[in-house]
Design an enzyme around this catalytic site. Structure first.
Site, PDB file in Angstrom:
ATOM      1  N   TYR A  53       0.589  -1.295   0.030  1.00  0.00           N
ATOM      2  CA  TYR A  53       0.027  -0.523  -0.169  1.00  0.00           C
ATOM      3  C   TYR A  53       1.047   1.410  -0.172  1.00  0.00           C
ATOM      4  O   TYR A  53       0.535   1.860  -0.656  1.00  0.00           O
ATOM      5  CB  TYR A  53      -1.207  -0.299   1.105  1.00  0.00           C
ATOM      6  N   ARG A  56       1.260   1.894  -3.966  1.00  0.00           N
ATOM      7  CA  ARG A  56      -0.189   2.732  -4.087  1.00  0.00           C
ATOM      8  C   ARG A  56       0.337   4.084  -3.755  1.00  0.00           C
ATOM      9  O   ARG A  56      -0.940   4.646  -4.386  1.00  0.00           O
ATOM     10  CB  ARG A  56      -1.105   1.728  -3.461  1.00  0.00           C
ATOM     11  N   GLN A  86     -14.910   2.820  -6.461  1.00  0.00           N
ATOM     12  CA  GLN A  86     -14.376   1.348  -5.980  1.00  0.00           C
ATOM     13  C   GLN A  86     -12.688   1.706  -5.577  1.00  0.00           C
ATOM     14  O   GLN A  86     -11.983   0.925  -5.347  1.00  0.00           O
ATOM     15  CB  GLN A  86     -14.060   0.164  -7.165  1.00  0.00           C
ATOM     16  N   ASP A  89      -8.508   5.937  -4.288  1.00  0.00           N
ATOM     17  CA  ASP A  89      -7.678   7.421  -5.132  1.00  0.00           C
ATOM     18  C   ASP A  89      -8.249   8.380  -4.538  1.00  0.00           C
ATOM     19  O   ASP A  89      -9.176   8.468  -4.445  1.00  0.00           O
ATOM     20  CB  ASP A  89      -6.380   7.326  -6.753  1.00  0.00           C
ATOM     21  N   HIS A 104     -14.201   1.282  -1.300  1.00  0.00           N
ATOM     22  CA  HIS A 104     -13.550   0.705  -1.130  1.00  0.00           C
ATOM     23  C   HIS A 104     -12.258   0.969   0.199  1.00  0.00           C
ATOM     24  O   HIS A 104     -10.418   1.189  -0.319  1.00  0.00           O
ATOM     25  CB  HIS A 104     -12.594  -0.744  -1.728  1.00  0.00           C
ATOM     26  N   GLY A 169     -15.412   1.746 -16.225  1.00  0.00           N
ATOM     27  CA  GLY A 169     -13.753   1.146 -15.870  1.00  0.00           C
ATOM     28  C   GLY A 169     -14.047   0.073 -14.719  1.00  0.00           C
ATOM     29  O   GLY A 169     -13.370  -0.022 -13.679  1.00  0.00           O
ATOM     30  N   THR A 170     -14.945  -0.369 -14.920  1.00  0.00           N
ATOM     31  CA  THR A 170     -14.778  -1.646 -13.636  1.00  0.00           C
ATOM     32  C   THR A 170     -15.334  -3.007 -14.617  1.00  0.00           C
ATOM     33  O   THR A 170     -16.545  -2.753 -15.246  1.00  0.00           O
ATOM     34  CB  THR A 170     -15.578  -1.216 -12.009  1.00  0.00           C
ATOM     35  N   SER A 171     -15.455  -4.216 -13.826  1.00  0.00           N
ATOM     36  CA  SER A 171     -14.836  -5.194 -14.414  1.00  0.00           C
ATOM     37  C   SER A 171     -16.149  -5.787 -13.574  1.00  0.00           C
ATOM     38  O   SER A 171     -16.783  -6.858 -14.364  1.00  0.00           O
ATOM     39  CB  SER A 171     -13.985  -6.101 -13.944  1.00  0.00           C
TER      40      SER A 171
END
Ligand code: OAD
Length: 226
Positions: A53, A56, A86, A89, A104, A169-171
């Site tokens: 993290y 990240r 989700q 950032d 998240h 932009g999310t699966s």
């Protein structure tokens, strides 16, 4: 004023240089979820989890909002806009979005591993031995796999009230977050911007824009603002 809910995943930040999770060069190709993103991983090896993290966080601090984040913020000129992301950032906020709910967690915050309500702004690396004010180790303010998603009810409430839902932009592979789209009212306009969105045929009346966010979102926003 019409209400727009914009529900985003890692794809909205891809053009800012932040990796997605499940694309071919994604983070979960490089790292094992069970070793860095679960409470068990934290108990087993705090240093490894903190390093993951910390990396990240450094990347987020170097990144800037892209055209998609900026266009989403422009929707506020005409609509009541709630962003539900989700992503960990802060690129929606830096682009000017006023109402952003992080499902998240947020990488620029840390919290006490014992007292969940002791939350701090965190721009430096978290190191083993960095403590909260009550003397317990700090952890990233992130929702790990296997943990509750505290903002889920609030997010569902917003989607239920949406006149327009835009998914970017999310699966839609991670639940409960992925289930949010099913709360959209039948009458709402629904869009998804994602180069690989074709598989979402279970959502009725979904307008699919098979483009990258940096191109697809500004074009959609222009249309909605007209
Ligand atoms: P994924 O990596 O699962 O999916 C990324 C999505 O972005 C895919 O559908 C891609 O097609 C799409 N994409 C890639 N580049 C894009 C671009 N330039 N423009 C638009 N779309 C693009 O990421 P998420 O769905 O966000 O959770 O993953 C959900 C959750 O899984 C994350 O929040 C994280 C992860 O494990 C936790 O860590 C709890």
């Amino acid at each position: 004023m019409q209400k727009i809910v914009v529900f985003t995943g890692a794809g909205v930040s891809a053009e800012s240089g932040l990796k997605t999770f499940r694309d071919s060069d994604g983070l979960w190709e490089q790292y094992n979820i069970s070793e860095v993103a679960t409470p068990e991983a934290w108990q087993k090896n705090k240093t490894l989890v903190l390093e993951f993290y910390n990396a990240r966080r450094r990347q987020v601090l170097e990144a800037s909002p892209n055209k998609a984040h900026i266009a989403i913020a422009e929707l506020q000129k005409k609509f009541d806009v709630q962003v539900i992301t989700q992503n960990i950032d802060d690129l929606h906020e830096r682009a000017g979005s006023q109402k952003v709910l992080h499902l998240h967690g947020e990488i620029l915050k840390s919290r006490s591993e014992k007292f969940e309500t002791l939350i701090y702004r965190q721009t430096e690396d978290i190191k083993p031995g960095d403590m909260c004010e009550k003397g317990f180790q700090l952890r990233p303010h992130i929702v790990w796999f296997g943990e509750m998603v505290p903002e889920m009810d609030a997010a569902a409430f917003h989607v239920m009230k949406a006149d327009i839902l835009i998914v970017v932009g999310t699966s839609l592979e991670v639940y409960p977050a992925a289930g949010l789209v099913t709360y959209a009212p039948a009458h709402s306009e629904k869009y998804i911007v994602d180069p690989n969105a074709g598989r979402l045929n279970y959502i009725r009346n979904l307008n699919v824009i098979s483009k990258k966010a940096g191109e697809g979102v500004p074009a959609l926003v222009k249309k909605l603002l007209n």
